[in-house]
Design a protein around this motif. Structure first.
Motif, short mmCIF file in Angstrom:
data_model
loop_
_atom_site.label_atom_id
_atom_site.label_comp_id
_atom_site.label_asym_id
_atom_site.label_seq_id
_atom_site.Cartn_x
_atom_site.Cartn_y
_atom_site.Cartn_z
N ASP A 122 0.83 -1.20 0.00
CA ASP A 122 0.00 0.00 0.00
C ASP A 122 0.86 1.26 0.00
O ASP A 122 2.06 1.21 0.25
N LYS A 123 0.21 2.38 -0.26
CA LYS A 123 0.89 3.66 -0.16
C LYS A 123 1.25 3.91 1.31
O LYS A 123 0.66 3.33 2.21
N GLY A 124 2.20 4.78 1.53
CA GLY A 124 2.65 5.07 2.89
C GLY A 124 1.56 5.58 3.79
O GLY A 124 1.49 5.23 4.96
N SER A 125 0.68 6.44 3.26
CA SER A 125 -0.38 7.00 4.08
C SER A 125 -1.34 5.91 4.55
O SER A 125 -1.77 5.91 5.71
N LYS A 126 -1.66 4.96 3.69
CA LYS A 126 -2.55 3.86 4.08
C LYS A 126 -1.87 2.98 5.12
O LYS A 126 -2.50 2.53 6.07
N THR A 127 -0.59 2.72 4.92
CA THR A 127 0.15 1.87 5.86
C THR A 127 0.21 2.54 7.23
O THR A 127 0.01 1.88 8.25
N ARG A 128 0.49 3.84 7.27
CA ARG A 128 0.55 4.55 8.54
C ARG A 128 -0.79 4.50 9.26
O ARG A 128 -0.85 4.29 10.46
N LYS A 129 -1.89 4.70 8.52
CA LYS A 129 -3.22 4.65 9.14
C LYS A 129 -3.50 3.26 9.70
O LYS A 129 -4.06 3.12 10.79
N ARG A 130 -3.11 2.21 8.96
CA ARG A 130 -3.33 0.85 9.42
C ARG A 130 -2.53 0.58 10.70
O ARG A 130 -3.03 -0.03 11.63
N VAL A 131 -1.28 1.05 10.74
CA VAL A 131 -0.44 0.84 11.93
C VAL A 131 -1.04 1.57 13.12
O VAL A 131 -1.11 1.03 14.24
N ILE A 132 -1.50 2.80 12.91
CA ILE A 132 -2.10 3.58 14.01
C ILE A 132 -3.37 2.90 14.50
O ILE A 132 -3.59 2.80 15.71
N ASN A 133 -4.20 2.42 13.58
CA ASN A 133 -5.43 1.74 13.99
C ASN A 133 -5.13 0.48 14.79
O ASN A 133 -5.80 0.19 15.78
N LYS A 134 -4.14 -0.29 14.38
CA LYS A 134 -3.79 -1.51 15.12
C LYS A 134 -3.18 -1.17 16.48
O LYS A 134 -3.39 -1.88 17.45
N ALA A 135 -2.44 -0.08 16.55
CA ALA A 135 -1.83 0.32 17.81
C ALA A 135 -2.90 0.78 18.81
O ALA A 135 -2.78 0.55 20.01
N ASN A 136 -3.95 1.42 18.32
CA ASN A 136 -5.01 1.91 19.19
C ASN A 136 -6.00 0.82 19.59
O ASN A 136 -6.73 0.98 20.55
N ALA A 137 -6.02 -0.28 18.86
CA ALA A 137 -6.99 -1.35 19.14
C ALA A 137 -6.56 -2.22 20.29
O ALA A 137 -5.51 -2.28 20.77
#
Length: 42
Positions: free
Chosen positions: A27-42
């Motif tokens: 994925d693009k960097g922005s999508k990857t960063r959002k996915r990492v943030i979402n997993k970190a907050n879950a």
């Protein structure tokens, strides 16, 4: 002396791994960063 070589080897491995990860990211960097943030907050 030997521990210096180990540290340099580890740092080189981390740098190479990060580079390969970025090059082969699906994925693009922005999508990857959002996915990492979402997993970190879950």
């Amino acid at each position: 002396m030997e521990s210096d070589k180990v540290v340099v080897g580890i740092l080189a491995g981390v740098a190479i791994g990060a580079l390969v990860g970025v090059l082969y990211a699906p994925d693009k960097g922005s999508k990857t960063r959002k996915r990492v943030i979402n997993k970190a907050n879950a």
